[in-house]
Design a protein around this motif. Structure first.
Motif, PDB file in Angstrom:
ATOM      1  N   MET A 296       0.856  -1.249   0.089  1.00  0.00           N
ATOM      2  CA  MET A 296       0.104   0.137   0.211  1.00  0.00           C
ATOM      3  C   MET A 296       0.796   1.298   0.059  1.00  0.00           C
ATOM      4  SD  MET A 296      -2.861   1.021   2.776  1.00  0.00           S
ATOM      5  CE  MET A 296      -3.710  -0.286   2.466  1.00  0.00           C
ATOM      6  N   SER A 297       0.618   2.140  -0.766  1.00  0.00           N
ATOM      7  CA  SER A 297       1.300   3.522  -1.091  1.00  0.00           C
ATOM      8  C   SER A 297       1.050   4.223   0.259  1.00  0.00           C
ATOM      9  CB  SER A 297       1.324   4.137  -2.198  1.00  0.00           C
ATOM     10  OG  SER A 297      -0.307   4.418  -2.053  1.00  0.00           O
ATOM     11  N   LEU A 298       2.111   5.188   0.434  1.00  0.00           N
ATOM     12  CA  LEU A 298       2.147   6.223   1.411  1.00  0.00           C
ATOM     13  C   LEU A 298       0.707   7.193   1.051  1.00  0.00           C
ATOM     14  CD1 LEU A 298       5.793   7.397   1.824  1.00  0.00           C
ATOM     15  CD2 LEU A 298       4.270   5.651   3.279  1.00  0.00           C
ATOM     16  N   GLN A 299      -0.203   7.498   2.155  1.00  0.00           N
ATOM     17  CA  GLN A 299      -1.207   8.283   1.940  1.00  0.00           C
ATOM     18  C   GLN A 299      -1.113   9.652   2.706  1.00  0.00           C
ATOM     19  OE1 GLN A 299      -4.794   5.844   3.140  1.00  0.00           O
ATOM     20  NE2 GLN A 299      -4.393   4.368   2.003  1.00  0.00           N
ATOM     21  N   THR A 300      -1.860  10.701   2.206  1.00  0.00           N
ATOM     22  CA  THR A 300      -1.790  11.964   2.884  1.00  0.00           C
ATOM     23  C   THR A 300      -3.203  12.110   3.064  1.00  0.00           C
ATOM     24  OG1 THR A 300      -1.807  12.891   0.379  1.00  0.00           O
ATOM     25  CG2 THR A 300       0.264  12.578   1.756  1.00  0.00           C
ATOM     26  N   PRO A 301      -3.863  13.249   3.899  1.00  0.00           N
ATOM     27  CA  PRO A 301      -5.227  13.479   4.121  1.00  0.00           C
ATOM     28  C   PRO A 301      -5.845  13.533   2.853  1.00  0.00           C
ATOM     29  CG  PRO A 301      -3.774  14.536   5.532  1.00  0.00           C
ATOM     30  CD  PRO A 301      -2.712  13.851   4.720  1.00  0.00           C
ATOM     31  N   MET A 302      -7.160  13.441   2.599  1.00  0.00           N
ATOM     32  CA  MET A 302      -7.701  13.384   1.316  1.00  0.00           C
ATOM     33  C   MET A 302      -8.520  14.785   1.288  1.00  0.00           C
ATOM     34  SD  MET A 302      -6.918  10.719  -0.211  1.00  0.00           S
ATOM     35  CE  MET A 302      -8.352  10.684  -1.509  1.00  0.00           C
ATOM     36  N   SER A 303      -8.883  15.323   2.399  1.00  0.00           N
ATOM     37  CA  SER A 303      -9.826  16.547   2.450  1.00  0.00           C
ATOM     38  C   SER A 303      -9.457  17.360   3.592  1.00  0.00           C
ATOM     39  CB  SER A 303     -11.332  15.938   2.568  1.00  0.00           C
ATOM     40  OG  SER A 303     -12.163  17.396   2.577  1.00  0.00           O
ATOM     41  N   PRO A 304      -9.124  18.732   3.408  1.00  0.00           N
ATOM     42  CA  PRO A 304      -8.750  19.619   4.439  1.00  0.00           C
ATOM     43  C   PRO A 304      -9.940  19.634   5.376  1.00  0.00           C
ATOM     44  CG  PRO A 304      -9.112  20.751   2.336  1.00  0.00           C
ATOM     45  CD  PRO A 304      -9.235  19.336   2.094  1.00  0.00           C
ATOM     46  N   SER A 305     -11.254  19.404   5.051  1.00  0.00           N
ATOM     47  CA  SER A 305     -12.287  19.642   5.719  1.00  0.00           C
ATOM     48  C   SER A 305     -12.372  18.546   6.939  1.00  0.00           C
ATOM     49  CB  SER A 305     -13.779  20.125   4.972  1.00  0.00           C
ATOM     50  OG  SER A 305     -13.953  18.596   4.397  1.00  0.00           O
TER      51      SER A 305
ATOM     52  N   SER B 234       6.868   1.868   0.774  1.00  0.00           N
ATOM     53  CA  SER B 234       6.007   1.989   0.146  1.00  0.00           C
ATOM     54  C   SER B 234       4.656   1.152   0.908  1.00  0.00           C
ATOM     55  CB  SER B 234       5.840   1.583  -1.265  1.00  0.00           C
ATOM     56  OG  SER B 234       6.414   0.313  -1.370  1.00  0.00           O
ATOM     57  N   ASP B 235       4.866   0.125   1.470  1.00  0.00           N
ATOM     58  CA  ASP B 235       4.010  -0.617   2.158  1.00  0.00           C
ATOM     59  C   ASP B 235       3.725  -0.338   3.616  1.00  0.00           C
ATOM     60  OD1 ASP B 235       3.380  -2.068  -0.334  1.00  0.00           O
ATOM     61  OD2 ASP B 235       5.030  -3.769   0.374  1.00  0.00           O
ATOM     62  N   ARG B 236       4.383   0.631   3.883  1.00  0.00           N
ATOM     63  CA  ARG B 236       4.212   0.994   5.385  1.00  0.00           C
ATOM     64  C   ARG B 236       2.803   1.636   5.703  1.00  0.00           C
ATOM     65  NH1 ARG B 236       7.741   1.362   9.575  1.00  0.00           N
ATOM     66  NH2 ARG B 236       7.537   3.032  11.287  1.00  0.00           N
ATOM     67  N   HIS B 237       2.138   1.456   6.826  1.00  0.00           N
ATOM     68  CA  HIS B 237       0.749   2.125   6.989  1.00  0.00           C
ATOM     69  C   HIS B 237       1.186   3.185   7.843  1.00  0.00           C
ATOM     70  CE1 HIS B 237      -1.224  -1.113   5.590  1.00  0.00           C
ATOM     71  NE2 HIS B 237      -0.383  -2.015   5.923  1.00  0.00           N
ATOM     72  N   GLN B 238       1.663   4.599   7.277  1.00  0.00           N
ATOM     73  CA  GLN B 238       2.049   5.681   7.894  1.00  0.00           C
ATOM     74  C   GLN B 238       1.796   6.824   6.582  1.00  0.00           C
ATOM     75  OE1 GLN B 238       5.911   5.656   9.568  1.00  0.00           O
ATOM     76  NE2 GLN B 238       5.480   6.933  10.991  1.00  0.00           N
ATOM     77  N   THR B 239       1.404   7.962   7.303  1.00  0.00           N
ATOM     78  CA  THR B 239       1.221   8.938   6.396  1.00  0.00           C
ATOM     79  C   THR B 239       2.510   9.635   6.230  1.00  0.00           C
ATOM     80  OG1 THR B 239       0.856  10.559   8.188  1.00  0.00           O
ATOM     81  CG2 THR B 239      -1.163   9.704   7.212  1.00  0.00           C
TER      82      THR B 239
END
Length: 288
Positions: free
Chosen positions: A1-10, A63-68
């Motif tokens: 799973m790829s690194l994820q960033t916040p999807m919505s600022p709200s 890339s597989d690390r569950h962390q932002t």
């Protein structure tokens, strides 16, 4: 799973959670509970100790690390701060030991003195060897200079002998001081085309002039100021005078011969040039 960033600022997302899609609207309690998400383990410190460590490659391997991404940055900043603190503590500890090193060192003065004395002795030996080498070099240089002088003297002696032999041979061919010319040699010197003209042949006169110029060159190489050359100067001058007298007589005879003597006259002019006696050539032509 790829690194994820916040999807919505709200809708702020926890620094340790991910939004996972659900198949129905009824599954809400379990999906929003951050305790159900896998928490990333701490980055191994050994990963950063590899000699071939590359930051870009290392981040790609996570890339597989569950962390932002922001959590990963914070983790790396915390680790950097911890390493800086450890480094500072290590430096302070070693610095304290370094300051106390001078007071902890005791004894060894005798060994140091022995080493110093040994070095001084070794230095004296080297200086002596250098002195002997320098003396030997100067001696060899002097011998080479002497050898060069001996070689020059030998060469000068060889040229003196050659000068004497050539001068004596020229005097014989000019029949000076009662010397007799070999009859066979005289016959060989005669030219067929000027046998009817009074005087010496052009071939004979050219050979005499060439021998004279060779004698002059040897005298110049030896040195005109040397006693040996000064002693022979009168004989050399007498040879030149004799050649010019014979050349003048033959020139007059060739000019009187008219058309038949023109070819020989040209040869005689070349002999005058060989002797560097252009003035004598003009006198001979005018007096004919």
């Amino acid at each position: 799973m790829s690194l994820q960033t916040p999807m919505s600022p709200s809708r702020p997302i926890s620094s340790r959670t991910f939004n996972l899609p659900s198949s129905s609207s009824s599954d809400t309690d379990g999906d929003d509970d951050p305790n159900n998400l896998p928490f990333p383990t701490a980055l191994p410190r050994t990963d950063f100790l590899s000699p071939s460590f590359d930051a870009a490659s290392y981040l790609s391997s996570l890339s597989d690390r569950h962390q932002t991404l922001e959590d990963l940055r914070q983790d790396l900043r915390d680790r950097s701060a911890a390493i800086s603190t450890e480094l500072l503590e290590l430096v302070n500890a070693n610095y304290t030991s370094f300051l106390s090193l001078g007071s902890e060192l005791k004894g060894g003065e005798e060994r140091v003195e022995d080493v110093r004395v040994g070095l001084l002795g070794f230095q004296r030996v080297i200086e002596e060897v250098k002195g002997r080498v320098g003396d030997r070099g100067r001696e060899i240089q002097g011998l080479n200079t002497n050898l060069g002088g001996v070689r020059r003297e030998i060469e000068t002696g060889r040229r003196m002998l050659e000068l004497s032999d050539r001068l004596e041979l020229l005097e014989i061919r000019l029949a000076l001081d009662g010397a007799e010319i070999d009859s066979d040699e005289s016959e060989e010197d005669e030219d067929e085309d000027d046998s009817q003209i009074v005087g010496s042949s052009a071939t004979k006169l050219a050979a005499l002039a060439k021998n004279y110029t060779t004698i002059q060159a040897l005298a110049d190489d030896i040195g005109r100021d040397t006693p040996y050359v000064k002693k022979l100067t009168e004989r050399i001058t007498k040879c030149r005078t004799t050649i010019l007298l014979d050349l003048g007589t033959t020139t007059k005879a060739a000019k009187k011969a008219g058309a038949s003597g023109q070819e020989k006259l040209l040869k005689l002019m070349a002999i005058y040039a060989t002797l560097d006696a252009q003035k004598e050539a003009i006198k001979a032509l005018k007096g004919a």
